[in-house]
Motif scaffolding. Sequence first.
Motif, PDB file in Angstrom:
ATOM      1  N   GLU A  31     -13.299  45.309  10.060  1.00 60.32           N
ATOM      2  CA  GLU A  31     -14.112  44.205  10.570  1.00 60.32           C
ATOM      3  C   GLU A  31     -13.487  42.852  10.215  1.00 60.32           C
ATOM      4  N   ALA A  32     -12.967  42.733   9.006  1.00 61.59           N
ATOM      5  CA  ALA A  32     -12.335  41.474   8.592  1.00 61.59           C
ATOM      6  C   ALA A  32     -11.090  41.185   9.418  1.00 61.59           C
ATOM      7  N   LEU A  33     -10.311  42.215   9.700  1.00 61.54           N
ATOM      8  CA  LEU A  33      -9.098  42.010  10.490  1.00 61.54           C
ATOM      9  C   LEU A  33      -9.426  41.700  11.950  1.00 61.54           C
ATOM     10  N   ALA A  34     -10.447  42.337  12.490  1.00 65.51           N
ATOM     11  CA  ALA A  34     -10.856  42.024  13.857  1.00 65.51           C
ATOM     12  C   ALA A  34     -11.304  40.564  13.949  1.00 65.51           C
ATOM     13  N   LYS A  35     -12.031  40.111  12.943  1.00 59.27           N
ATOM     14  CA  LYS A  35     -12.481  38.717  12.909  1.00 59.27           C
ATOM     15  C   LYS A  35     -11.293  37.763  12.832  1.00 59.27           C
ATOM     16  N   LEU A  36     -10.295  38.118  12.025  1.00 57.33           N
ATOM     17  CA  LEU A  36      -9.107  37.280  11.901  1.00 57.33           C
ATOM     18  C   LEU A  36      -8.337  37.215  13.218  1.00 57.33           C
ATOM     19  N   VAL A  47       0.747  39.617  11.082  1.00 60.08           N
ATOM     20  CA  VAL A  47      -0.457  39.284  10.329  1.00 60.08           C
ATOM     21  C   VAL A  47      -0.291  39.874   8.937  1.00 60.08           C
ATOM     22  N   LEU A  48      -0.583  39.096   7.919  1.00 59.29           N
ATOM     23  CA  LEU A  48      -0.377  39.525   6.540  1.00 59.29           C
ATOM     24  C   LEU A  48      -1.717  39.850   5.878  1.00 59.29           C
ATOM     25  N   VAL A  49      -1.742  40.964   5.151  1.00 60.39           N
ATOM     26  CA  VAL A  49      -2.931  41.357   4.399  1.00 60.39           C
ATOM     27  C   VAL A  49      -2.590  41.323   2.919  1.00 60.39           C
ATOM     28  N   ALA A  50      -3.325  40.523   2.158  1.00 58.37           N
ATOM     29  CA  ALA A  50      -3.060  40.384   0.723  1.00 58.37           C
ATOM     30  C   ALA A  50      -3.591  41.588  -0.046  1.00 58.37           C
ATOM     31  N   VAL A  51      -2.801  42.024  -1.031  1.00 61.40           N
ATOM     32  CA  VAL A  51      -3.159  43.158  -1.880  1.00 61.40           C
ATOM     33  C   VAL A  51      -3.439  42.645  -3.288  1.00 61.40           C
ATOM     34  N   PRO A  52      -4.509  43.104  -3.907  1.00 62.66           N
ATOM     35  CA  PRO A  52      -4.789  42.650  -5.274  1.00 62.66           C
ATOM     36  C   PRO A  52      -3.876  43.293  -6.304  1.00 62.66           C
ATOM     37  N   LEU A  78      -3.510  35.174   7.672  1.00 63.81           N
ATOM     38  CA  LEU A  78      -3.612  35.925   6.427  1.00 63.81           C
ATOM     39  C   LEU A  78      -5.041  36.365   6.187  1.00 63.81           C
ATOM     40  N   GLU A  79      -5.217  37.654   5.920  1.00 63.21           N
ATOM     41  CA  GLU A  79      -6.499  38.140   5.403  1.00 63.21           C
ATOM     42  C   GLU A  79      -6.323  38.245   3.894  1.00 63.21           C
ATOM     43  N   ASN A  80      -6.865  37.265   3.193  1.00 56.44           N
ATOM     44  CA  ASN A  80      -6.551  37.088   1.781  1.00 56.44           C
ATOM     45  C   ASN A  80      -7.601  37.656   0.834  1.00 56.44           C
ATOM     46  N   GLU A  81      -8.750  38.066   1.360  1.00 53.56           N
ATOM     47  CA  GLU A  81      -9.854  38.398   0.465  1.00 53.56           C
ATOM     48  C   GLU A  81     -10.407  39.806   0.594  1.00 53.56           C
ATOM     49  N   ILE A  82     -10.284  40.426   1.761  1.00 56.91           N
ATOM     50  CA  ILE A  82     -11.061  41.643   2.007  1.00 56.91           C
ATOM     51  C   ILE A  82     -10.713  42.789   1.058  1.00 56.91           C
ATOM     52  N   LEU A  83      -9.434  43.025   0.782  1.00 57.58           N
ATOM     53  CA  LEU A  83      -9.095  44.140  -0.111  1.00 57.58           C
ATOM     54  C   LEU A  83      -9.582  43.880  -1.533  1.00 57.58           C
ATOM     55  N   ASP A 104       3.367  44.918  19.875  1.00 58.75           N
ATOM     56  CA  ASP A 104       3.127  43.525  20.255  1.00 58.75           C
ATOM     57  C   ASP A 104       2.674  42.698  19.059  1.00 58.75           C
ATOM     58  N   LEU A 105       2.331  43.382  17.967  1.00 61.37           N
ATOM     59  CA  LEU A 105       1.867  42.710  16.760  1.00 61.37           C
ATOM     60  C   LEU A 105       2.041  43.668  15.583  1.00 61.37           C
ATOM     61  N   VAL A 106       2.414  43.124  14.421  1.00 59.28           N
ATOM     62  CA  VAL A 106       2.510  43.914  13.198  1.00 59.28           C
ATOM     63  C   VAL A 106       1.496  43.393  12.186  1.00 59.28           C
ATOM     64  N   ILE A 107       0.721  44.310  11.617  1.00 60.04           N
ATOM     65  CA  ILE A 107      -0.137  43.985  10.476  1.00 60.04           C
ATOM     66  C   ILE A 107       0.551  44.542   9.238  1.00 60.04           C
ATOM     67  N   LEU A 108       0.969  43.670   8.352  1.00 65.04           N
ATOM     68  CA  LEU A 108       1.753  44.054   7.184  1.00 65.04           C
ATOM     69  C   LEU A 108       0.889  44.045   5.933  1.00 65.04           C
ATOM     70  N   CYS A 109       0.773  45.217   5.305  1.00 67.69           N
ATOM     71  CA  CYS A 109      -0.060  45.363   4.097  1.00 67.69           C
ATOM     72  C   CYS A 109       0.692  46.231   3.093  1.00 67.69           C
ATOM     73  N   LEU A 110       1.529  45.610   2.297  1.00 71.82           N
ATOM     74  CA  LEU A 110       2.345  46.316   1.311  1.00 71.82           C
ATOM     75  C   LEU A 110       2.416  45.515   0.016  1.00 71.82           C
TER      76      LEU A 110
END
Length: 215
Positions: A202-207, A143-148, A171-176, A104-110
């Motif tokens: 925790e950051a993703l749950a908040k988002l 949902v997109l997760v930014a990688v440094p 976008l979760e842009n800061e946690i990683l 039902d949802l994709v969290i993409l972190c690549l």
Amino acid sequence: MKRHKSLSQSLTARYLAWLLIGTLALLQACSSDVPRLPSLASDARILAFGDSLTYGTGAKSHESYPERLSASTGRTVINAGVPGETTADGLARLPRLLEDTQPDLVILCLGGNDFLRKVDPTRTRANLERMIDMARAENIPVVLVAVPRPGLFVRSDSMYEELAKKFRLPLENEILADVLGDKSLKADPIHPNSSGYQQVAEALAKLLKSAGAIQ
């Protein structure tokens, strides 16, 4: 004297009320900046798709961020992380996985392994765009997760913010970047430890809450 004191108290109370109203308005404006997601039913399935950062390398299997996110949200979170995977690998793997899991949802972190292997940034971006398009073609929100990017200063690559704006994605842009910039939260130079993954969850749950996906 009492009259002056009463007037002063009245003005103070009025000022505090105005301050509270202004603060609430500001918070509402900030929260509205997060693109909205459909509300996830209690039996919804979230596909956490990525590489070793999703798999949980550096911690025990039950300490990965998908496991922690599942526990905190009450939703099934499928850990589809494959250590060492590049965006090209992910692009090849995602279609079958979407079909098999029906999320039902994709969290993409690549993207981290692309950075390490010095893959052409335009190719990395194109692969991420195609994966986003692939999910959305099946009416699956992303949902997109930014990688440094590796370097002296740990900061998220700007590509993720650009993609989030283009596709209107949460976008979760800061946690990683925050976790990998803190030695106490790392198991090795490129992976979080148990505490680090807890902070990611925790950051993703908040988002997800900010986007309206969960209460």
